[in-house]
Design a protein around this motif. Structure first.
Motif, short mmCIF file in Angstrom:
data_model
loop_
_atom_site.label_atom_id
_atom_site.label_comp_id
_atom_site.label_asym_id
_atom_site.label_seq_id
_atom_site.Cartn_x
_atom_site.Cartn_y
_atom_site.Cartn_z
N VAL A 179 0.85 -1.16 -0.11
CA VAL A 179 0.08 -0.12 0.01
C VAL A 179 0.79 1.11 -0.05
O VAL A 179 1.75 1.34 0.73
CB VAL A 179 -0.80 -0.09 1.14
N SER A 180 0.68 1.97 -0.99
CA SER A 180 1.45 3.36 -1.00
C SER A 180 0.71 4.69 -0.51
O SER A 180 -0.28 4.79 -0.43
CB SER A 180 1.89 3.63 -2.45
N ALA A 181 1.62 5.35 0.39
CA ALA A 181 1.22 6.45 0.84
C ALA A 181 1.97 7.59 0.57
O ALA A 181 2.08 8.68 1.19
CB ALA A 181 1.22 6.64 2.54
N VAL A 182 2.66 7.48 -0.55
CA VAL A 182 3.66 8.51 -1.23
C VAL A 182 2.93 9.75 -1.60
O VAL A 182 1.93 9.39 -2.43
CB VAL A 182 4.47 7.65 -2.22
N GLY A 183 3.26 10.70 -1.44
CA GLY A 183 2.87 11.96 -2.08
C GLY A 183 3.95 13.04 -2.35
O GLY A 183 4.94 12.91 -2.23
N ARG A 184 3.46 13.94 -3.13
CA ARG A 184 4.62 14.92 -3.39
C ARG A 184 4.72 16.16 -2.68
O ARG A 184 5.86 16.69 -2.55
CB ARG A 184 4.04 15.46 -4.87
N ASN A 185 3.73 16.20 -1.59
CA ASN A 185 4.19 17.53 -0.67
C ASN A 185 3.31 16.68 0.56
O ASN A 185 2.81 15.93 0.70
CB ASN A 185 3.55 18.59 -1.01
N ARG A 186 3.43 17.70 1.60
CA ARG A 186 2.92 17.28 2.93
C ARG A 186 1.39 17.07 2.72
O ARG A 186 0.77 16.01 3.45
CB ARG A 186 3.09 18.19 4.00
N LEU A 187 0.77 17.82 2.07
CA LEU A 187 -0.80 17.60 1.99
C LEU A 187 -1.17 16.27 1.30
O LEU A 187 -2.21 15.60 1.70
CB LEU A 187 -1.58 18.87 1.16
N SER A 188 -0.56 15.94 0.18
CA SER A 188 -0.64 14.94 -0.53
C SER A 188 -0.38 13.53 0.35
O SER A 188 -1.12 12.57 0.24
CB SER A 188 -0.03 14.76 -1.94
N ARG A 189 0.65 13.75 1.04
CA ARG A 189 1.08 12.65 2.01
C ARG A 189 0.05 12.58 3.08
O ARG A 189 -0.26 11.44 3.57
CB ARG A 189 2.26 12.83 2.63
N LEU A 190 -0.52 13.58 3.69
CA LEU A 190 -1.57 13.42 4.57
C LEU A 190 -2.83 12.54 3.94
O LEU A 190 -3.16 11.69 4.70
CB LEU A 190 -2.02 14.88 4.95
N PHE A 191 -3.32 13.04 2.83
CA PHE A 191 -4.54 12.19 2.32
C PHE A 191 -4.11 10.86 1.88
O PHE A 191 -4.80 10.02 2.12
CB PHE A 191 -5.13 13.04 1.33
N GLY A 192 -2.97 10.78 1.19
CA GLY A 192 -2.31 9.65 1.02
C GLY A 192 -2.16 8.60 2.17
O GLY A 192 -2.53 7.29 2.30
#
Length: 382
Positions: free
Chosen positions: A65-78
């Motif tokens: 399962v990936s929680a990778v995001g481009r920034n902190r906000l996308s990491r949060l939702f991911g």
């Protein structure tokens, strides 16, 4: 979300949170597959990846399962989506190493999903630089870590001597503390044949008559990198053969070491080397040096041990536990003279004795710190 094998209903279900997983970028990646494969034989396993480029499959892992995001906000939702995906699959037990961001996410989402949190930490990585006072930011950071540690269900650390240290440092109740080792894949870190050693040494410009001392770590005050150049001078004056100190790593002391290498042809700085490319360096060196002021459960010692490489180390953190009782080449933290003398002692050993010393270290690594044994320890904790 990628699936490899189906879960077994009677076994525990565990989400192993991986801070960074990438076959191309992360030094941590090289240690993970063997352990997850061993752990996957005991529990049903999800690998939840925070950063990097997760592979399509990992042996022993039911799902990635990936929680990778481009920034902190996308990491949060991911991260929220990842926790929800794991809960829907019936996984509510999480094992984390260090990851504070995801730890906060699990604490915040606990009322919604009711998961269990197992946190592994070892060492005192916030040790202040020599002569500096603790800043307000460091004090706040320390307080936050203590608060977060109280919110987990189980605090996991190792080796043995670090259990009371971490308990006192983070004010963790004794009934929450558990012991867990780091592991080493001894199929990757192996001794080299004489022909292989000669080829690696030739490739890196190491002479046949040189005594090669290897340092692998972050180049920082805490890891003792400011002792390296003077230590080389001390050892070089004591031996009747050329000495080469090979430095692998990167960090804030890189520029200092580069400056110190001027006029010291025996000080060779290779910079950062991906973990997958480290085994030949261990196998071709004559001695491993770890002059750290601060450690927890140093994996570089396990890499050197598995490679049958004699070690000179300080007793920082749990280092003495790792190399084992009565190991003769351990010095006090900050003891430059002692470290230089121990390196010289190793260099003066007959080749047969040095080989036997490395062989004993390798056997200890294979027996005490194998992925299979550590997977069993973790299963018992869970």
């Amino acid at each position: 979300m990628k699936t490899e094998t189906g879960p077994t209903p009677s076994r525990a279900k565990v989400v192993y949170v991986v801070p960074h997983l990438s076959s191309e970028e992360s030094e941590h990646f090289a240690h993970i597959p063997a352990f997850l494969e061993a752990l996957g034989k005991r529990v049903d396993l999800i690998a939840l990846v925070e950063r990097g480029t997760p592979p399509e499959r990992l042996p022993g892992v039911h799902m990635i399962v990936s929680a990778v995001g481009r920034n902190r906000l996308s990491r949060l939702f991911g991260s929220i989506r990842a926790v929800r995906s794991c809960a829907r699959a019936g996984y509510r037990t999480y094992f984390l190493r260090y990851s504070r961001f995801f730890l906060i996410m699990l604490i915040v989402t606990y009322p919604f999903f009711g998961h269990r949190i197992f946190l592994w930490r070892s060492g005192t990585a916030d040790l202040i630089e020599h002569g500096r006072r603790r800043t307000v930011r460091q004090r706040l950071n320390d307080g936050l870590n203590q608060l977060l540690s109280r919110c987990v269900h189980t605090f996991v650390t190792g080796p043995e001597s670090m259990v009371p240290v971490m308990r006192a440092r983070w004010h963790v109740p004794g009934n929450k503390m558990r012991l867990l080792y780091n592991d080493i894949d001894s199929n990757r870190f192996v001794p080299l044949s004489p022909e292989e050693r000669a080829e690696v040494r030739r490739r890196h410009g190491w002479g046949d008559d040189e005594f090669v001392v290897l340092f692998v770590h972050r180049l920082s005050f805490r890891r003792g990198t400011r002792l390296l150049a003077p230590l080389l001078d001390h050892v070089g004056a004591d031996l009747r053969r050329p000495v080469r100190l090979v430095v692998v790593g990167d960090g804030p002391d890189r520029s200092l070491l580069t400056h110190q290498s001027t006029g010291r042809p025996g000080l060779q700085i290779l910079g950062a080397v991906p973990n997958r490319d480290l085994p030949p360096l261990y196998g071709a060196a004559d001695c491993f040096l770890m002059p750290s002021y601060e450690e927890g459960f140093p994996r570089v010692l396990l890499e050197a041990m598995s490679s049958a490489l004699p070690i000179v180390t300080t007793g920082a953190g749990g280092s003495a536990d790792v190399v084992g009782p009565d190991y003769p080449f351990i010095c006090d933290v900050g003891d430059l003279t002692g470290l230089a003398e121990k390196v010289a002692e190793v260099a003066h050993l007959p080749l047969a004795e040095r080989t036997a010393l490395g062989g004993r270290l390798r056997e200890r690594a294979r027996h005490e710190f194998s992925p299979q044994r550590v997977a069993q320890m973790l299963e018992d904790i869970l």
